[in-house]
Enzyme design. Structure first.
Site, PDB file in Angstrom:
ATOM      1  N   GLN A 343     -31.199  -5.014 -23.852  1.00  0.00           N
ATOM      2  CA  GLN A 343     -32.507  -4.754 -24.473  1.00  0.00           C
ATOM      3  C   GLN A 343     -33.154  -3.497 -23.894  1.00  0.00           C
ATOM      4  OE1 GLN A 343     -33.547  -6.676 -26.943  1.00  0.00           O
ATOM      5  NE2 GLN A 343     -35.506  -5.654 -27.305  1.00  0.00           N
ATOM      6  N   GLU A 370     -14.672 -23.569 -15.402  1.00  0.00           N
ATOM      7  CA  GLU A 370     -14.832 -24.423 -14.203  1.00  0.00           C
ATOM      8  C   GLU A 370     -15.945 -25.449 -14.386  1.00  0.00           C
ATOM      9  OE1 GLU A 370     -14.109 -23.239 -10.295  1.00  0.00           O
ATOM     10  OE2 GLU A 370     -13.022 -21.433 -10.860  1.00  0.00           O
TER      11      GLU A 370
END
Length: 387
Positions: A343, A370
């Protein structure tokens, strides 16, 4: 006066020197190839070679196996600094720890010497085979089977989403050894070698991010291995797998911190150069507030990861909570900070001419692998409710 009961971790001068050394290697020998590695979805061989040459390939391996014996915090610093320039490359030391951790936790000395030594020397990588097509978060429902046949085991099945599959020479593979046994206590862990007959790989997955790290299926068709390649006792595999994740989720937190720091660093440099309305965009208060929030979150995530690393090193009883919390928070921060970095660069941030869009894509996986962040929250909640 310092009270050792409150010293959750301490970054030493050695840790600071390590960070500087890794950063120098990362910026000189890994960063220049990061965009190309991503664009071509190729393995970062330059990073691999640099990490081997500098003993950062598998820094966690103990000295008795010809390793450098880096503590958990030092290993996190290595992963963090590499991830700051290239997330795909940071998976080399991270997955070497993940793949070998069950062996470190549960293997006998002969098995450790046989497999940890070439890992420490940089001759062979180590991957981890737990997830399957229909057994992701629900690991106990795995279908891969290992059947005893005299002094050998015969393995059939598959594993999905295996990081650095096809590159690593060694694989920790979880398989059901007692189909009629109690769920969760009927799984055993084995070490497979890339050269084992009947062991093959699926096609490379086409992914949103970490494109330089190959992700493939492991396929087992009557793979026969010696009996001494079982890690620990029969039926202990799932417990080993979960203990492993308690330790290695901390390293994913470190990877996420590194990605976020890399995006913040680039965005800071950009806003100090870019001008609009006759002044630097860094001088606009709205952007300063964004930068302050980004830096605050990155530093908070780093502190959580380092505390969890200290707990991993000591094998503290509350590691499950802290490992899950560090991974969950740091990966959420990485996604948030990289999105904000895009942004801040505006239209330029959305293009491949600048690295923040790659970092934003790479950050997403840290919320998934994970254990998804939903699973991390379940782990934390169970720890809380158990007191």
């Amino acid at each position: 006066m310092s009270n050792p009961d409150f010293d959750l971790y301490r970054v030493s001068e050695d840790h600071d020197a390590l960070r500087e050394a890794v950063r120098n290697v990362a910026e000189a020998r890994i960063a220049p190839y990061a965009a190309e590695v991503d664009d071509q979805a190729r393995y970062p061989q330059e990073a691999h070679d640099a990490l081997v040459e500098t003993d950062f390939f598998a820094p966690h391996v103990a000295e008795e196996y010809d390793g450098v014996g880096a503590d958990a915090l030092a290993t996190c610093i290595v992963i963090e600094e590499v991830a700051r320039v290239c997330a795909s490359s940071s998976l080399i030391p991270a997955v070497n720890k993940l793949g070998s951790m069950p062996l470190i936790l549960g293997g006998d000395e002969d098995l450790k010497k046989r497999y940890l030594t070439p890992l420490a020397q940089g001759h062979s990588g180590f991957s981890y085979g737990l997830s399957e097509r229909d057994a992701g978060s629900d690991t106990a429902s795995m279908k891969t089977r290992a059947k005893a046949d005299g002094d050998t085991w015969v393995i059939n099945g598959q594993k999905s989403w295996i990081t650095n599959a096809g590159v690593s020479d060694f694989y920790t593979v979880l398989a059901v050894t007692d189909p009629d046994g109690p769920r969760g206590r009927n799984v055993s862990a084995f070490i497979l070698e890339k050269s084992d007959a009947g062991f093959t790989f699926g096609e490379k997955e086409r992914k949103l991010g970490i494109k330089g790290s190959p992700t493939r299926e492991l396929l087992f068709d009557n793979v026969r291995i010696p009996g001494d390649r079982m890690i620990g006792e029969p039926g202990s595999g799932l417990q080993l797998a979960l203990r492993t994740l308690d330790h290695t989720r901390v390293t994913i937190g470190a990877q996420a911190v590194g990605i976020a720091q890399g995006a913040l660093d680039f965005a800071l440099g950009y806003v100090k150069e870019r001008k609009q309305f006759g002044k630097r965009i860094a001088d606009f208060q709205a952007l300063q507030f964004m930068l302050a929030d980004m830096a605050m979150k990155v530093e908070t995530a780093r502190q959580m990861v380092y505390v969890a690393a200290a707990k991993s090193e000591r094998n503290d009883a509350d590691l499950s909570f802290y490992g899950a919390a560090a991974k969950c928070y740091a990966s959420d921060v990485a996604m948030e900070v990289t999105t904000d970095a895009v942004q801040l660069l505006g239209g330029y941030g959305y293009t491949q001419d600048f690295p923040v869009e790659r970092m934003m894509r790479d950050a997403k996986i840290t919320q998934i692998y994970e254990g998804t962040n939903q699973i991390q929250r379940l782990v934390m909640a169970r720890q809380l409710l158990a007191g």
